[in-house]
Design a protein around this motif. Structure first.
Motif, mmCIF file in Angstrom:
data_model
loop_
_atom_site.group_PDB
_atom_site.id
_atom_site.type_symbol
_atom_site.label_atom_id
_atom_site.label_comp_id
_atom_site.label_asym_id
_atom_site.label_seq_id
_atom_site.Cartn_x
_atom_site.Cartn_y
_atom_site.Cartn_z
ATOM 1 N N ASP A 284 92.845 10.039 -21.602
ATOM 2 C CA ASP A 284 91.971 9.003 -22.160
ATOM 3 C C ASP A 284 92.309 7.635 -21.572
ATOM 4 N N GLY A 285 93.604 7.336 -21.457
ATOM 5 C CA GLY A 285 94.010 6.061 -20.866
ATOM 6 C C GLY A 285 93.567 5.939 -19.422
ATOM 7 N N SER A 286 93.694 7.027 -18.661
ATOM 8 C CA SER A 286 93.263 7.009 -17.259
ATOM 9 C C SER A 286 91.752 6.818 -17.154
ATOM 10 N N TYR A 287 91.020 7.417 -18.078
ATOM 11 C CA TYR A 287 89.561 7.296 -18.070
ATOM 12 C C TYR A 287 89.138 5.851 -18.344
ATOM 13 N N LYS A 288 89.780 5.217 -19.320
ATOM 14 C CA LYS A 288 89.455 3.821 -19.632
ATOM 15 C C LYS A 288 89.833 2.898 -18.474
ATOM 16 N N ASP A 289 90.976 3.149 -17.843
ATOM 17 C CA ASP A 289 91.377 2.332 -16.690
ATOM 18 C C ASP A 289 90.369 2.479 -15.551
ATOM 19 N N ALA A 290 89.896 3.700 -15.343
ATOM 20 C CA ALA A 290 88.912 3.941 -14.279
ATOM 21 C C ALA A 290 87.606 3.205 -14.578
ATOM 22 N N GLN A 291 87.217 3.167 -15.852
ATOM 23 C CA GLN A 291 86.005 2.438 -16.231
ATOM 24 C C GLN A 291 86.168 0.939 -15.970
ATOM 25 N N ASP A 292 87.310 0.392 -16.375
ATOM 26 C CA ASP A 292 87.561 -1.037 -16.157
ATOM 27 C C ASP A 292 87.526 -1.376 -14.669
ATOM 28 N N MET B 50 86.178 7.358 -11.696
ATOM 29 C CA MET B 50 85.698 7.379 -13.074
ATOM 30 C C MET B 50 85.135 8.757 -13.417
ATOM 31 N N GLY B 51 84.403 9.350 -12.471
ATOM 32 C CA GLY B 51 83.877 10.694 -12.708
ATOM 33 C C GLY B 51 84.984 11.725 -12.827
ATOM 34 N N LEU B 52 85.996 11.611 -11.954
ATOM 35 C CA LEU B 52 87.120 12.550 -12.014
ATOM 36 C C LEU B 52 87.912 12.373 -13.304
ATOM 37 N N ALA B 53 88.141 11.115 -13.688
ATOM 38 C CA ALA B 53 88.902 10.849 -14.912
ATOM 39 C C ALA B 53 88.167 11.392 -16.133
ATOM 40 N N LYS B 54 86.846 11.305 -16.110
ATOM 41 C CA LYS B 54 86.063 11.842 -17.224
ATOM 42 C C LYS B 54 86.215 13.358 -17.301
#
Length: 451
Positions: free
Chosen positions: A412-420, A384-388
């Motif tokens: 943005d899609g990768s960041y949301k997936d990482a959050q989920d 999640m940190g890396l995706a951000k």
């Protein structure tokens, strides 16, 4: 005088007002709960716990019922007879029928019976108290299950609440990006497809917000249901996810002896003791039973119904004695019962051995699950940190005109997936910790009652 009366009335009014306000405050139902407070509330209001408490109270009454069998049994009786046809015992020398008895008869009295010796009663009394202890342990088992469900529901609500904040930040970010891209498109610095790509992600996050809202409502409804709280009343959670700590030391607990902490194993021990006492009670029924019996009453016989009711025509009678009952043969019923109970004791012993193995497997499985969940949580937190960082870097390049819109959308899609994935793994880790605590028998302990 009148002024004094007014002062008294004012004082009474003030006192009654204070009493009403105090009563209203004391009856106020809390609307904000920490995890511990939610569990304590459930212990008092959950319907399953209430049923278990009532079952415990019923077993207590059954014990008292059994004790009553050993106390004096006193009964009163009264009987009035009208002999419309007297008994005839032949005829006299003149051929007249010889009849015995009187037209009216009656008796009234009181009887007493007191147990002097009954070996099965003494053992049964101990068994009834053991049964009461069994009911208490079954109540504890029910409470442990409720604690598990309340904690899971509480964590689910916390995770969904924090996830909502993350989704809201995504929404605000995409809304701003969509606005900026639309302005760039109006000024000829972006293409229509750039706007459409961002709008697709924006629409997705709008839907995600709505879904998260429903998930939060369901999580709170589940929590209130497990607590025994009014589902239509809103509640607030005092705790935060940052207050929760995942205890890695739980995974190093000794699995070999974890069964000793389990209430299920304790219940099996009590069931074995109860069955042992029942078998002993059955065997004591071979012994004689001794009872003290006493009777006292009055009897009356006559042919004049009017004189029947005068006290002078009632004559007392009484007796006292000891009654012994000796069982001789019952068709081998008690013998068959004893053999059956012996088999049931062997069955419980086997269940205890099986329980030991099952607990060891449960603890190992729960510990492995917690270990895996903690590793996954760390990985997804890093992701999640890396995706951000990737998203922020892609956005900066796009805003400077050296990056593509597609790159921002993908980031943005990768960041949301990482959050989920992070919030899902966080909840899984919290649930795995609860499962390990329950497997170890350390999830919930009932405080001993003060004497």
């Amino acid at each position: 005088m009148r002024q004094s009366l007014v002062m008294v009335l004012l004082a009474l009014f003030y006192a009654s007002s204070v009493h009403v306000v105090w009563a209203q405050k004391s009856d106020t139902v809390p609307t904000s709960f920490s995890m511990e407070e939610a569990v304590n509330y459930a212990m008092m209001h959950n319907k399953e716990v209430t049923i278990a408490d009532l079952n415990e109270a019923i077993s207590n009454m059954q014990t008292k019922e059994f004790v009553s069998q050993g106390l004096p049994q006193i009964n009163g009786s009264a009987q009035l007879d009208y002999n419309f046809e007297l008994m005839t015992m032949g005829t006299d020398e003149n051929g007249n029928p010889i009849q015995f008895g009187s037209e009216y008869g009656g008796q009234a009295g009181i009887s007493l019976s007191q147990m002097l010796f009954d070996g099965s009663f003494l053992v049964g009394l101990k068994a009834s108290r053991t049964y009461q202890d069994l009911a208490i342990k079954q109540t504890t088992q029910q409470k442990i299950d409720i604690v598990e469900q309340v904690q899971k529901a509480y964590f689910l609500a916390l995770v969904n609440e924090e996830n909502r904040e993350a989704i809201q930040r995504n929404y605000d970010r995409l809304k701003q990006l969509l606005y900026e891209t639309e302005e760039m498109y109006k000024n000829g610095f972006a293409e229509k497809i750039d706007v459409q790509r961002i709008r697709v992600n924006y629409n997705s996050v709008v839907l995600q917000l709505e879904q998260n809202k429903q998930e939060i409502e369901l999580a709170y409804m589940l929590l209130k249901f497990q607590m025994g709280y009014n589902i239509d009343t809103e509640i607030q959670l005092k705790d935060h996810l940052s207050d929760q700590h995942l205890n890695e030391t739980l995974m190093t607990s000794d699995m070999q002896y974890a069964y000793q902490n389990r209430i299920e194993y304790d219940i099996l021990n009590t069931q074995f003791t109860l069955k042992e006492l029942e078998r002993k009670e059955n065997n004591f029924q071979y012994m004689p039973k001794l009872n003290l019996v006493a009777n006292y009453g009055w009897a009356n016989f006559g042919d004049d119904f009017g004189a029947y009711w005068t006290s002078a025509n009632w004559f007392p009678n009484g007796s006292v004695g000891v009654k012994m009952t000796v069982p001789i043969f019952d068709g081998l019923l008690k013998s068959r019962k004893s053999q059956r109970m012996k088999l049931e004791m062997q069955q419980i012993s086997t269940q205890k051995d099986l329980m030991k193995d099952n607990v060891a497997v449960e603890v190992k499985k729960a510990a492995d699950q917690l270990s895996t969940s903690l590793k996954a949580l760390q990985i997804y937190e890093d992701n999640m940190g890396l995706a951000k960082e990737v998203y922020e870097h892609s956005l900066a390049k796009y805003q400077e005109g050296i990056g593509s819109n597609l790159e921002v959308i993908e980031a943005d899609g990768s960041y949301k997936d990482a959050q989920d994935e992070y919030y899902s793994s966080l909840y899984n880790a919290l649930v795995a910790q609860i499962a390990l605590q329950k497997a170890n028998g350390t999830l919930y302990h009932v405080a001993p009652e003060s004497e």
